[in-house]
Write an enzyme that holds these catalytic residues in place. Structure first.
Site, short mmCIF file in Angstrom:
data_model
loop_
_atom_site.label_atom_id
_atom_site.label_comp_id
_atom_site.label_asym_id
_atom_site.label_seq_id
_atom_site.Cartn_x
_atom_site.Cartn_y
_atom_site.Cartn_z
N GLU A 97 -11.92 -4.99 14.34
CA GLU A 97 -11.65 -4.83 12.92
C GLU A 97 -10.73 -5.95 12.41
O GLU A 97 -9.60 -5.70 11.98
CB GLU A 97 -11.02 -3.45 12.67
CG GLU A 97 -11.99 -2.32 12.99
CD GLU A 97 -11.29 -1.00 13.25
OE1 GLU A 97 -10.05 -0.95 13.18
OE2 GLU A 97 -11.99 -0.01 13.52
N PRO A 98 -11.19 -7.20 12.46
CA PRO A 98 -10.36 -8.31 11.98
C PRO A 98 -10.35 -8.35 10.46
O PRO A 98 -11.30 -7.95 9.79
CB PRO A 98 -11.08 -9.53 12.55
CG PRO A 98 -12.53 -9.11 12.56
CD PRO A 98 -12.51 -7.64 12.92
N GLY A 99 -9.27 -8.84 9.90
CA GLY A 99 -9.17 -9.06 8.46
C GLY A 99 -8.62 -10.44 8.19
O GLY A 99 -9.32 -11.35 7.75
N TYR A 152 -4.46 -10.45 2.28
CA TYR A 152 -3.23 -9.79 1.83
C TYR A 152 -2.57 -10.58 0.70
O TYR A 152 -1.36 -10.65 0.61
CB TYR A 152 -2.28 -9.56 2.99
CG TYR A 152 -2.93 -8.79 4.11
CD1 TYR A 152 -3.17 -7.43 3.99
CD2 TYR A 152 -3.37 -9.44 5.27
CE1 TYR A 152 -3.81 -6.72 5.00
CE2 TYR A 152 -4.01 -8.73 6.29
CZ TYR A 152 -4.22 -7.38 6.14
OH TYR A 152 -4.86 -6.69 7.13
N CYS A 164 11.62 -11.61 -12.96
CA CYS A 164 13.07 -11.40 -13.06
C CYS A 164 13.62 -10.75 -11.80
O CYS A 164 14.11 -9.62 -11.81
CB CYS A 164 13.37 -10.56 -14.29
SG CYS A 164 15.10 -10.55 -14.74
N GLU A 165 13.53 -11.46 -10.69
CA GLU A 165 14.01 -11.02 -9.37
C GLU A 165 14.44 -12.25 -8.59
O GLU A 165 13.70 -13.24 -8.53
CB GLU A 165 12.90 -10.32 -8.57
CG GLU A 165 12.35 -9.05 -9.18
CD GLU A 165 13.16 -7.83 -8.77
OE1 GLU A 165 14.09 -7.98 -7.96
OE2 GLU A 165 12.85 -6.75 -9.28
#
Length: 449
Positions: free
Chosen positions: A299-301, A399, A370-371
């Site tokens: 199950e590679p991603g 991702y 704003c972080e």
């Protein structure tokens, strides 16, 4: 919110030439600048705007094929099920479906995406620790290949749902082998302290329990020890050896074991890592699980999709601090959260040909959110980047878009697929109107302006 800063490395960052040399899907053209396959990325940025995700179909095919061939050369009866959580773009899933890939899904949304992209139900695995009644019922009604159960409580739930709708659920039991994958703590999944899987010492009894429950057909064992594994095969071998030992014990008790799910996690070189090859992974599977003579699943991603994508961004401005140069982009942590969440390093390349060869100086690359955590990197060697200059974040195909959000009311970025000399928008940029469209104002608050 507080976020960790990008990690400090002991070795110099790769230069532009080194980044390009390890990424065959990208090349620098003397006139057109940075190309993905045969398409100038500046052409896409000007037509679609930024930030935008761009994926290479050729890279998806090449990397899927490399993994498939490595498994075949090792003599394994293996199937590949792409982890849709890494990239659930329908176009990406369709490219992989055409190559024969199945899907590993962890939600109803991912299951529906895989089916919409043309992946047959019989090639879909449903993983995850918190499947709802609705999701289990949908999976069974679709006729998927298997459900990976992660707890005794979930086994009971699957039995209940399957019996209620008159189906028999093919269930694989995911074990937690208590093996350290030596990856980032937030993407480690095979330790006893992690939320995933059944404790190894409890697995045999639960498997036997599954065989006695209505609506369940036990079909095998599953394991997944983490993501972005770059520290060799030791973790894999340890985990697969435990799976082999358990499978032999179950078969010895007369319980059915039809196949083994090996999970994914093979890492990619974001910076200068040297991760194991598909051939090494295939060798580890053959050495540990091969003697059982059972079909295996992977199950590679990230390994397939990560290098296939870039995130394009524009420079809003350069801000000169007292001791620092800040390059402020129109992309932010809501688009690419990996640096803020995982201390992740991504290569950054300018698109213009002259900037690929211009003098370099340290810069902090930040977004407009704003972080303070909206920082992609600190002290990166980059050329002078005036407002409007275009850059690409490398290895952003996994991702990236799937973890993006609309924080600060920022619309989701566009997505584009490149295939040779062709390219097309596969998800238009979200509009501000669409961002607000699903909100409903209580009537007692009155009409807005």
């Amino acid at each position: 919110m507080a976020s960790p800063l990008p990690a400090v490395h002991d070795t110099p960052d790769p230069d532009f030439a080194e980044l390009l040399a390890r990424r065959p899907q990208l090349k620098a053209h003397a006139l057109d600048g940075l190309l993905m396959d045969e398409v100038p990325l500046v052409q896409i940025a000007r037509a679609v705007g930024t930030p935008s995700w761009v994926y290479s179909a050729a890279t998806l095919r090449r990397r899927y094929g490399a993994l498939r061939d490595a498994l075949a050369e090792a003599g394994l009866d293996a199937s590949i099920h792409f982890a849709a959580k890494a990239n659930d773009s329908l176009a990406v899933l369709r490219v992989l479906a055409a190559e024969g890939a199945g899907a590993d899904v962890v939600s109803e949304g991912e299951l529906r995406a895989a089916r919409a992209a043309g992946i047959p139900a019989g090639r879909i695995v449903f993983s995850g620790v918190g499947k709802s009644h609705r999701e289990i019922a949908l999976a069974l009604e679709e006729g998927i290949l298997q459900i990976n159960a992660e707890s005794a409580e979930e086994v009971e739930r699957i039995s209940e749902v399957a019996s209620a709708i008159g189906r028999v659920a093919p269930v694989s039991l995911r074990i937690n082998p208590d093996v350290d994958a030596r990856t980032h703590a937030k993407i480690s999944t095979g330790l006893a302290e992690n939320k995933f899987g059944i404790a190894y010492t409890d697995a045999a009894a639960l498997y036997a329990r599954m065989a006695s429950l209505p609506g369940i057909r036990p079909i095998g064992l599953a394991v997944h020890i983490g993501s972005q594994i770059t520290e060799g095969m030791a973790g894999y071998r340890a985990a697969y050896s435990r799976v082999a030992e358990l499978a032999q014990a179950l078969i010895g008790r007369g319980l059915p074991v039809e196949r083994l799910d090996c999970g994914g996690g093979l890492g990619i070189p974001y910076r200068d890592e040297v991760p194991p090859s598909p051939a090494a992974l295939a060798g580890a599977i053959k050495a540990t699980l091969g003697p059982l003579g059972l079909p295996v699943m992977l199950e590679p991603g990230r390994w397939i999709a990560g290098p296939a994508g870039v995130l394009l961004a524009s420079v809003v401005l350069q801000k000169r601090g007292q001791n620092r140069r800040f390059v402020v982009l129109d992309a932010a942590m809501n688009d690419l959260v990996r640096p803020a969440m995982y201390d992740a390093w991504h290569g950054i390349l300018p698109l213009a040909p002259d900037l690929l060869h211009a003098p370099l100086s340290p810069a902090d690359v930040v977004g407009p959110v704003c972080e303070s955590g909206d920082t992609f990197t600190r002290g990166r060697a980059l050329p002078d980047l005036p407002p409007g200059a275009l850059v690409a974040f490398l290895d952003a195909g996994a991702y990236g878009a799937t973890m993006s959000s609309t924080y600060n009311a920022r619309p989701l970025a566009a997505e584009v697929l490149v295939d040779g000399h062709r390219w097309a928008v596969t998800r238009p940029r979200q509009t501000h109107e669409a961002l607000l469209a699903n909100q409903v104002m209580p009537e007692w608050l009155g009409a807005g302006a």
